[in-house]
Design a protein around this motif. Structure first.
Motif, PDB file in Angstrom:
ATOM      1  N   ASN A  27       1.210  -5.529  10.119  1.00  0.00           N
ATOM      2  CA  ASN A  27       0.785  -3.986   9.928  1.00  0.00           C
ATOM      3  C   ASN A  27       1.376  -3.398   8.583  1.00  0.00           C
ATOM      4  O   ASN A  27       0.893  -2.178   8.423  1.00  0.00           O
ATOM      5  CB  ASN A  27       1.242  -2.998  11.236  1.00  0.00           C
ATOM      6  N   GLY A  28       2.085  -4.171   7.816  1.00  0.00           N
ATOM      7  CA  GLY A  28       2.140  -3.841   6.491  1.00  0.00           C
ATOM      8  C   GLY A  28       3.284  -2.690   6.343  1.00  0.00           C
ATOM      9  O   GLY A  28       3.777  -2.216   7.219  1.00  0.00           O
ATOM     10  N   VAL A  29       3.293  -2.377   4.945  1.00  0.00           N
ATOM     11  CA  VAL A  29       4.323  -1.543   4.387  1.00  0.00           C
ATOM     12  C   VAL A  29       3.768  -0.493   3.418  1.00  0.00           C
ATOM     13  O   VAL A  29       2.852  -0.884   2.768  1.00  0.00           O
ATOM     14  CB  VAL A  29       5.799  -2.158   3.830  1.00  0.00           C
ATOM     15  N   GLU A  30       4.181   0.766   3.648  1.00  0.00           N
ATOM     16  CA  GLU A  30       3.677   1.973   2.680  1.00  0.00           C
ATOM     17  C   GLU A  30       4.916   2.646   2.068  1.00  0.00           C
ATOM     18  O   GLU A  30       5.825   2.998   2.708  1.00  0.00           O
ATOM     19  CB  GLU A  30       2.681   2.814   3.336  1.00  0.00           C
ATOM     20  N   VAL A  31       4.736   2.807   0.789  1.00  0.00           N
ATOM     21  CA  VAL A  31       5.515   3.819   0.287  1.00  0.00           C
ATOM     22  C   VAL A  31       4.719   5.188  -0.285  1.00  0.00           C
ATOM     23  O   VAL A  31       3.713   4.904  -1.311  1.00  0.00           O
ATOM     24  CB  VAL A  31       6.374   3.160  -1.018  1.00  0.00           C
ATOM     25  N   ASN A  32       5.183   6.236   0.239  1.00  0.00           N
ATOM     26  CA  ASN A  32       4.344   7.616  -0.058  1.00  0.00           C
ATOM     27  C   ASN A  32       2.890   7.289   0.242  1.00  0.00           C
ATOM     28  O   ASN A  32       2.239   7.610  -0.582  1.00  0.00           O
ATOM     29  CB  ASN A  32       4.690   8.054  -1.580  1.00  0.00           C
TER      30      ASN A  32
END
Length: 586
Positions: free
Chosen positions: A131-136
């Motif tokens: 499901n991944g990673v997000e920054v801002n």
């Protein structure tokens, strides 16, 4: 450059002359007293075990206390206000219970991401999560920088990164067991200055005892060697005390063991005292050099390739021009100096297996390490140095498990090792003879079992307090100060001092495990445990082999056995263990 070299040579000659004059003056003064010194041996035999136990305890308690301290670099704050501390330079994030940050949600992968501190910057790596990673709100393809206050979404779970400019410390939840906590806490108040003073008292009294046993012989060089050693360790202590903010207990333990090494050599081979003293001093320098070289993680990762290249050259040279001693081709003689390359290869071997967490979790690639380990082990087999093969293989097992966590790989490697040992016992007559008498040395007491039977007799005759330094008989047996060093310590200095020295070495291994719980990087955790495994395996092979619980292998005890190469390498391995201590690098 020539003038500098000439000046250094003049300073060295002047120092040696002054040491000799001081020794001559003290010797003449003592001989002039014409006293019966038997009372001195009687008294110090009671004092030495007490001092050894106090020294060990005063060093171990602060180390146990320090292992309870974890560094907090920041927090990941959930929407409900829950704060999850970040205790390492490298923090694994995932659903797995082995993760540093455990997020037990079904949409989080077992190994989801790694949050890494590097030179004042912070990065988050996506480990190929579902499901991944997000920054801002921006998806992370491979890695992305993170700043304090950024919103970090891990598989859809939104968190806020709160990062600190200056880390804080707290008592770790991975502290020693309850019954040790109060004793470990007491170590916080123990002053290393007094501990070092007690070590000096032990060394001065013991050096005088050995010199007394020679009849105050000035030609033996015992007094000169110990004066030089004590001056060097005082300078080393001052250097450490200023640099590490009083965290010097591990080094104090090794200074104590190095002093024991000189005592063992003074009894049977005083001619080798000067070389051993210089080796200790060089070892201190190597310790400082290795600490500096690897304290920067990026530099350490680059230097390990350089070390591996040097190690390969040393192995090739040993196979090409190495000399055979006691059945093994493991020495290189350059005329003015001879050394054992395998001792220095140990440092490169440990570093070759160390890796940062992001690399471990993204590649899981051990090909280079396995290849280098295979070259080392095959080389030692060709050198007919089975003891070193066992040491390197044991270290390989530890490092491989820490890198992969795969028991199947370990089981397969163990099967191969067992087959190799069986083959070696049939193909190498020297090795086969060791296995043939294993457990039955008393039946061969005047042939291949002579060394071990004499060691057991010496241990029994020394009792708890020993016969007094320089008054033993085992020191005249071949290889007494290398293969049989436990027997020499037990006979002359007593079983209590000998056991304390072995327990100190064992504690170095235990302390390495404690350090890995709060260390800043998997690179240093693997390096510390790999170095500790070499030290522990060597000690076990030597001590258990000398009393016939294992076959005698000719392996030295780190810091205690005679051997310049071994001593220098031991200090290098100590630096790898110390590198995992984050107290003075936070």
């Amino acid at each position: 450059m020539e003038s500098i070299g000439e000046n250094l040579e003049l300073i060295w000659d002047w120092g040696v002359l002054k040491l000799s004059e001081l020794a001559e003056f003290m010797g003449e003064a003592l001989q002039g007293l014409d006293l019966n010194w038997e009372w001195y041996t009687l008294v110090v035999r009671l004092v030495f075990p007490v001092l050894a136990i106090i020294i060990a305890w005063r060093c171990i308690l602060p180390l146990l206390w320090s292992s309870r301290q974890s560094v907090i670099w920041g927090y990941l704050t959930l929407k409900d206000g829950t704060r999850i501390p970040l205790n390492h330079w490298e923090n694994s994030i995932g659903r797995s219970n082995s993760s540093d940050v455990v997020l037990n949600y079904p949409f989080i992968s077992r190994n989801h991401a790694v949050l890494i501190f590097r030179r004042g910057n912070v990065f988050i790596y996506d480990l190929g999560s579902k499901n991944g990673v997000e920054v801002n709100g921006k998806k992370v393809d491979n890695f992305a920088p993170v700043e304090s206050g950024d919103e970090v979404s891990i598989g859809g779970l939104k968190t806020t990164a709160k990062l600190k400019q200056e880390p804080s410390t707290r008592a770790s939840r991975t502290a020693p067991k309850d019954f040790l906590k109060k004793y470990a806490a007491a170590g916080k108040w123990i002053k290393p200055e007094l501990t070092f003073f007690l070590i000096l008292i032990f060394q001065v009294l013991s050096a005088f005892q050995v010199w007394l046993a020679t009849g105050f012989d000035l030609e033996s060089g015992i007094l000169q060697a110990f004066i030089l050693f004590i001056l060097a360790e005082c300078a080393f202590f001052v250097f450490l005390y200023g640099r590490t903010k009083k965290h010097v207990e591990l080094e104090l333990l090794c200074l104590f063991l190095s002093g024991l090494s000189l005592l063992v050599i003074a009894s049977g081979a005083p001619a080798a005292l000067f070389v051993q003293t210089i080796s200790i001093i060089v070892g201190m320098g190597v310790y400082a050099g290795v600490i500096y070289a690897i304290e920067d993680l990026q530099r350490a990762d680059k230097l390990k390739k350089v070390f591996m290249g040097i190690a390969l050259v040393l192995l090739v040279l040993t196979l090409a021009i190495g000399e055979i001693h006691f059945g093994a081709q493991r020495w290189i003689d350059l005329g003015i100096i001879s050394f054992q390359p395998s001792e220095f290869v140990k440092i490169a071997f440990v570093l070759s297996g160390a890796a940062t967490l992001d690399r471990l979790l993204t590649t899981r690639n051990m090909t280079a390490f396995i290849g280098f380990a295979g070259i080392c082990i095959v080389s030692f087999v060709l050198m007919r140095d089975l003891g070193t093969v066992v040491v390197f293989f044991g270290a390989f097992m530890v490092i491989a498990f820490m890198r992969s966590g795969d028991w199947r790989t370990i089981a397969l490697a163990s099967s191969g090792a067992l087959f190799g040992v069986i083959a070696a016992s049939f193909l190498m007559p020297y090795v086969a003879s060791r296995f043939a008498v294993w457990g039955n040395v008393w039946d061969h007491a005047f042939s291949v079992g002579y060394q071990q039977t004499q060691t057991m007799i010496a241990v029994a005759s020394g009792g708890l307090l020993g016969t007094g330094g320089g008054n033993g008989n085992l020191s005249y047996v071949p290889a007494a100060d290398t293969d049989l060093v436990f027997g020499v310590l037990s006979e002359e200095w007593g079983l209590l001092v000998a056991v304390v020295s072995i327990l100190i070495i064992a504690f170095c291994g235990v302390y390495s495990l404690l350090l890995t719980q709060n260390t800043r990087s998997s690179f240093y955790a693997i390096a510390a445990c790999g170095a500790a495994s070499i030290i522990l395996i060597q000690t076990a092979l030597n001590v258990l082999g000398s009393v016939d619980l294992l076959p005698l292998t000719g392996i030295t005890v780190p810091f205690i056995s005679r051997g310049g190469s071994s001593m220098i390498a031991s200090w290098g391995l100590l630096a790898l263990i110390k590198s995992a201590d984050n107290r003075f690098r936070a």
